[in-house]
Design a protein around this motif. Structure first.
Motif, PDB file in Angstrom:
ATOM      1  N   TYR A  33       0.847  -1.193   0.000  1.00  0.00           N
ATOM      2  CA  TYR A  33       0.000   0.000   0.000  1.00  0.00           C
ATOM      3  C   TYR A  33       0.882   1.243   0.000  1.00  0.00           C
ATOM      4  O   TYR A  33       1.736   1.415   0.861  1.00  0.00           O
ATOM      5  CB  TYR A  33      -0.936  -0.005   1.208  1.00  0.00           C
ATOM      6  CG  TYR A  33      -2.141  -0.887   0.995  1.00  0.00           C
ATOM      7  CD1 TYR A  33      -3.282  -0.393   0.366  1.00  0.00           C
ATOM      8  CD2 TYR A  33      -2.125  -2.226   1.385  1.00  0.00           C
ATOM      9  CE1 TYR A  33      -4.382  -1.208   0.145  1.00  0.00           C
ATOM     10  CE2 TYR A  33      -3.217  -3.048   1.164  1.00  0.00           C
ATOM     11  CZ  TYR A  33      -4.347  -2.532   0.543  1.00  0.00           C
ATOM     12  OH  TYR A  33      -5.430  -3.349   0.315  1.00  0.00           O
ATOM     13  N   GLU A  36       0.093   4.158   3.040  1.00  0.00           N
ATOM     14  CA  GLU A  36       0.292   3.797   4.435  1.00  0.00           C
ATOM     15  C   GLU A  36       1.528   2.951   4.699  1.00  0.00           C
ATOM     16  O   GLU A  36       2.135   3.046   5.762  1.00  0.00           O
ATOM     17  CB  GLU A  36      -0.923   3.004   4.956  1.00  0.00           C
ATOM     18  CG  GLU A  36      -2.256   3.682   4.725  1.00  0.00           C
ATOM     19  CD  GLU A  36      -2.943   3.207   3.448  1.00  0.00           C
ATOM     20  OE1 GLU A  36      -2.213   2.745   2.537  1.00  0.00           O
ATOM     21  OE2 GLU A  36      -4.179   3.292   3.368  1.00  0.00           O
ATOM     22  N   GLN A  37       1.929   2.103   3.744  1.00  0.00           N
ATOM     23  CA  GLN A  37       2.825   0.995   4.079  1.00  0.00           C
ATOM     24  C   GLN A  37       4.188   1.014   3.409  1.00  0.00           C
ATOM     25  O   GLN A  37       5.197   0.718   4.051  1.00  0.00           O
ATOM     26  CB  GLN A  37       2.117  -0.326   3.738  1.00  0.00           C
ATOM     27  CG  GLN A  37       2.896  -1.571   4.112  1.00  0.00           C
ATOM     28  CD  GLN A  37       2.231  -2.841   3.596  1.00  0.00           C
ATOM     29  OE1 GLN A  37       1.396  -2.788   2.694  1.00  0.00           O
ATOM     30  NE2 GLN A  37       2.599  -3.968   4.169  1.00  0.00           N
ATOM     31  N   THR A  66      -1.013  -5.948   1.210  1.00  0.00           N
ATOM     32  CA  THR A  66      -0.176  -5.877   2.407  1.00  0.00           C
ATOM     33  C   THR A  66       0.936  -6.916   2.367  1.00  0.00           C
ATOM     34  O   THR A  66       2.028  -6.696   2.889  1.00  0.00           O
ATOM     35  CB  THR A  66      -1.018  -6.098   3.675  1.00  0.00           C
ATOM     36  OG1 THR A  66      -1.670  -7.376   3.586  1.00  0.00           O
ATOM     37  CG2 THR A  66      -2.065  -5.013   3.832  1.00  0.00           C
ATOM     38  N   ARG A 149       5.641   2.284   9.256  1.00  0.00           N
ATOM     39  CA  ARG A 149       4.996   2.050   7.962  1.00  0.00           C
ATOM     40  C   ARG A 149       5.016   0.567   7.612  1.00  0.00           C
ATOM     41  O   ARG A 149       4.010   0.007   7.161  1.00  0.00           O
ATOM     42  CB  ARG A 149       5.695   2.851   6.861  1.00  0.00           C
ATOM     43  CG  ARG A 149       5.446   4.344   6.914  1.00  0.00           C
ATOM     44  CD  ARG A 149       6.128   5.058   5.756  1.00  0.00           C
ATOM     45  NE  ARG A 149       5.567   4.659   4.474  1.00  0.00           N
ATOM     46  CZ  ARG A 149       4.476   5.193   3.927  1.00  0.00           C
ATOM     47  NH1 ARG A 149       3.810   6.146   4.560  1.00  0.00           N
ATOM     48  NH2 ARG A 149       4.042   4.785   2.754  1.00  0.00           N
ATOM     49  N   CYS A 152       2.456  -1.341   9.763  1.00  0.00           N
ATOM     50  CA  CYS A 152       1.161  -0.704  10.026  1.00  0.00           C
ATOM     51  C   CYS A 152      -0.041  -1.581   9.694  1.00  0.00           C
ATOM     52  O   CYS A 152      -1.108  -1.425  10.291  1.00  0.00           O
ATOM     53  CB  CYS A 152       1.062   0.619   9.265  1.00  0.00           C
ATOM     54  SG  CYS A 152       0.876   0.423   7.473  1.00  0.00           S
ATOM     55  N   CYS A 153       0.106  -2.494   8.751  1.00  0.00           N
ATOM     56  CA  CYS A 153      -1.041  -3.285   8.305  1.00  0.00           C
ATOM     57  C   CYS A 153      -1.198  -4.597   9.064  1.00  0.00           C
ATOM     58  O   CYS A 153      -2.069  -5.407   8.726  1.00  0.00           O
ATOM     59  CB  CYS A 153      -0.923  -3.573   6.807  1.00  0.00           C
ATOM     60  SG  CYS A 153      -1.006  -2.096   5.774  1.00  0.00           S
TER      61      CYS A 153
END
Length: 247
Positions: A33, A36-37, A66, A149, A152-153
């Motif tokens: 992502y 976000e990632q 992810t 980061r 985060c998922c």
């Protein structure tokens, strides 16, 4: 080492088998992502491959997952799915695409092509390692940006464990390349040397070779755009790249 060799063998077999088939309409490029990632080094690699495919005029769509790293045949992003074939990382993707009849460097002489490969190798060895160093070994960036980061998922404790494992793997890789012991100033010096060489090659031209972009242009854009637009504590690389106006 064994897994890397196997990945190269798989990529070579896939390229050979897929060569006779046309470029399909449903090609997918997988990455983490983006908002976000994804981390600095991975984004540079993904952008370089995306730019290359766009320059070739090839159709594809980006899928963000992810677990993109775990899905990749080499454990690295990005990778593309072309029918039943999975091909990961810049060089194997370029090789696979060339078997379909698409190449950005087909009009170069053998000497120019060798020179282009040397510049690409320089970018991979210098900018690639510098991005890994700054993202994972520079304390402020690793703690404030990269680790949050990267994890985060995932739920806790994976959100803590997976970044720790990744940092350990990156450190081992950089130690093997004699990069882990460098200071931040030394790393920035390496980046400056790389940018200086690219700047001198480009001079006042629009592209590095001839009047059309090559694989080198795609890779340079992927890395330098990432370094210029990614906001990180200290802004070390941004300041270096901005010194070279023609890039």
């Amino acid at each position: 080492c064994h897994s890397k060799v196997m990945s190269l063998v798989v990529d070579a077999v896939q390229a050979t088998i897929g060569a006779s088939e046309p470029w399909p309409d449903d090609v997918i490029l997988y990455q983490q992502y983006q908002v976000e990632q994804i981390t600095l080094p991975d984004y540079a690699q993904c952008l370089a491959v995306e730019t290359f495919l766009h320059m070739c005029g090839l159709r594809f769509r980006v899928e963000q997952r992810t677990n993109a790293e775990e899905m990749s045949p080499s454990g690295k992003v990005p990778f593309i799915q072309v029918g039943p074939y999975l091909v990961s990382e810049f060089d194997p993707v370029v090789g696979f695409v060339s078997t379909k009849g698409f190449s950005l460097s087909q009009n170069l002489t053998d000497t120019e092509r060798s020179e282009m490969r040397a510049y690409i190798s320089m970018i991979e060895n210098i900018l690639g390692n510098a991005e890994l160093y700054m993202a994972w070994l520079y304390p402020d960036i690793a703690a404030e940006v990269t680790k949050p980061r990267y994890g985060c998922c995932y739920p806790w404790p994976l959100s803590w464990v997976l970044p720790w494992w990744k940092q350990r793997d990156v450190r081992a890789r950089l130690e093997a390349n004699d990069w882990a012991s460098k200071t931040c100033e030394e790393v920035c010096g390496e980046v400056r040397t790389c940018c200086q060489a690219l700047s001198e090659r480009l001079e006042k031209k629009k592209f590095f070779f001839g009047d059309k972009p090559t694989e080198l242009d795609a890779m340079v854009f992927g890395h330098l755009y990432t370094l210029l637009t990614t906001i990180l504590p200290g802004g070390h690389f941004t300041a270096v790249v901005q010194d070279f106006d023609n890039l």
